[in-house]
Design a protein around this motif. Structure first.
Motif, PDB file in Angstrom:
ATOM      1  N   ASP A 250      40.135  37.492  47.248  1.00  0.00           N
ATOM      2  CA  ASP A 250      40.418  36.051  47.176  1.00  0.00           C
ATOM      3  C   ASP A 250      39.101  35.263  47.154  1.00  0.00           C
ATOM      4  O   ASP A 250      38.975  34.190  47.735  1.00  0.00           O
ATOM      5  N   PHE A 251      38.114  35.813  46.458  1.00  0.00           N
ATOM      6  CA  PHE A 251      36.779  35.209  46.385  1.00  0.00           C
ATOM      7  C   PHE A 251      36.822  33.923  45.553  1.00  0.00           C
ATOM      8  O   PHE A 251      37.384  33.900  44.463  1.00  0.00           O
ATOM      9  N   HIS A 252      36.202  32.846  46.106  1.00  0.00           N
ATOM     10  CA  HIS A 252      36.110  31.562  45.413  1.00  0.00           C
ATOM     11  C   HIS A 252      34.676  31.144  45.123  1.00  0.00           C
ATOM     12  O   HIS A 252      34.421  30.486  44.120  1.00  0.00           O
ATOM     13  N   SER A 253      33.772  31.469  46.059  1.00  0.00           N
ATOM     14  CA  SER A 253      32.429  30.908  45.970  1.00  0.00           C
ATOM     15  C   SER A 253      31.469  31.677  46.866  1.00  0.00           C
ATOM     16  O   SER A 253      31.829  32.049  47.981  1.00  0.00           O
ATOM     17  N   PRO A 254      30.220  31.893  46.421  1.00  0.00           N
ATOM     18  CA  PRO A 254      29.244  32.554  47.291  1.00  0.00           C
ATOM     19  C   PRO A 254      28.982  31.768  48.583  1.00  0.00           C
ATOM     20  O   PRO A 254      28.632  32.363  49.605  1.00  0.00           O
TER      21      PRO A 254
END
Length: 283
Positions: A250-254
């Motif tokens: 569920d990665f969105h942003s570093p």
């Protein structure tokens, strides 16, 4: 043989992520991901770009999306994997469910103005890659930029959630609709991050029962928002309901995501990985 490093849940600038599909593919490859899916919210406009970028980075790819549905008064997310990204039924369904976001965003901005936060709609738009998909996440990024909160997690503690300024519910698709769009387009429907929903045990049982009755076949067991105890609990749910297990960061942003692409524990060995149901759809 080590388990497959599959990451089948992440977001790009096409919905509410901060990286392009191309940058996500490169990041996934650098992190050792072997099978990847881009699952933008209620949108499949980035699918051809993602598939091409996956090929360039030596990744196997499954098409993906994350569809918002309303069930028992809660917003639930259903991930679709391995569908035909050019199927008109999927396009029409997602276009219809995106339709209410613009009016909802204006109402959210109006509520924030009433508590002294002005210009939130215009501020949120600066973070939107796709104006049809303006969301709470874009508002949260603006509130951090404006100095109202230090980080997006603080925004969601103080604003934009039920009972707090800026919260406006949206009526999404039905569970039946979402599962039908996915399965008719040749894909597999998966309940995303089930531990996040505030259901009673009876309501949760009803969700899984109805989901399976409509043709849903999978559940996210290992995901960026699950603790190890929650993963164990939903592994049991997968066994109880005979569902395949999915895995996604569920990665969105570093800068915002707790779990990076490909950095998840493996699925329990006795569960059927969802990609086994989609072997012929992997590109």
């Amino acid at each position: 043989m080590p388990p497959l490093n599959a990451d089948l849940h992440c977001h790009s600038v096409v919905s509410d992520g901060t990286l392009t599909p191309e940058a996500l593919a490169a990041r996934a490859a650098a992190n050792g991901v072997e099978l990847w899916a881009l699952t933008d919210h209620d949108e499949i406009g980035g699918q051809h770009r993602a598939a091409a970028a996956a090929r360039e980075n030596g990744l196997k790819y499954l098409t993906g999306t994350e569809i918002s549905v309303t069930f028992a008064g809660e917003t639930v997310h259903i991930v679709g994997l391995g569908f035909d990204a050019d199927d008109p039924r999927m396009h029409e369904g997602l276009t219809a469910t995106r339709g209410g976001r613009g009016a909802r965003a204006l109402e959210m901005a109006e509520q924030l103005a009433q508590v002294g936060i002005h210009g939130a709609y215009e501020g949120a738009l600066k973070y939107v890659g796709n104006p049809e998909l303006i969301s709470r996440t874009h508002f949260a990024r603006y509130l951090v930029e404006a100095g109202v909160c230090k980080e997006t997690n603080e925004v969601f503690r103080r604003y934009l959630t039920e009972g707090k300024p800026g919260f406006v519910p949206h009526r999404w698709a039905s569970l039946k609709d979402a599962v039908r769009w996915i399965t008719q387009s040749g894909g597999v429907a998966v309940i995303a991050h089930p531990a996040r929903y505030k259901f009673t045990p009876t309501e949760e049982y009803a969700l899984f029962t109805e989901f399976k009755a409509h043709g849903g076949q999978g559940v996210e067991v290992v995901t960026g928002s699950h603790t190890s105890a929650e993963s164990a609990r939903y592994a049991d749910t997968a066994r109880e309901f005979g569902l395949a297990a999915s895995r996604g960061s569920d990665f969105h942003s570093p800068d915002e995501s707790h779990t990076d692409l490909g950095r998840l524990p493996p699925l329990p060995e006795d569960l059927t990985p969802v990609w086994h149901l989609l072997a012929d759809r992997i590109r």
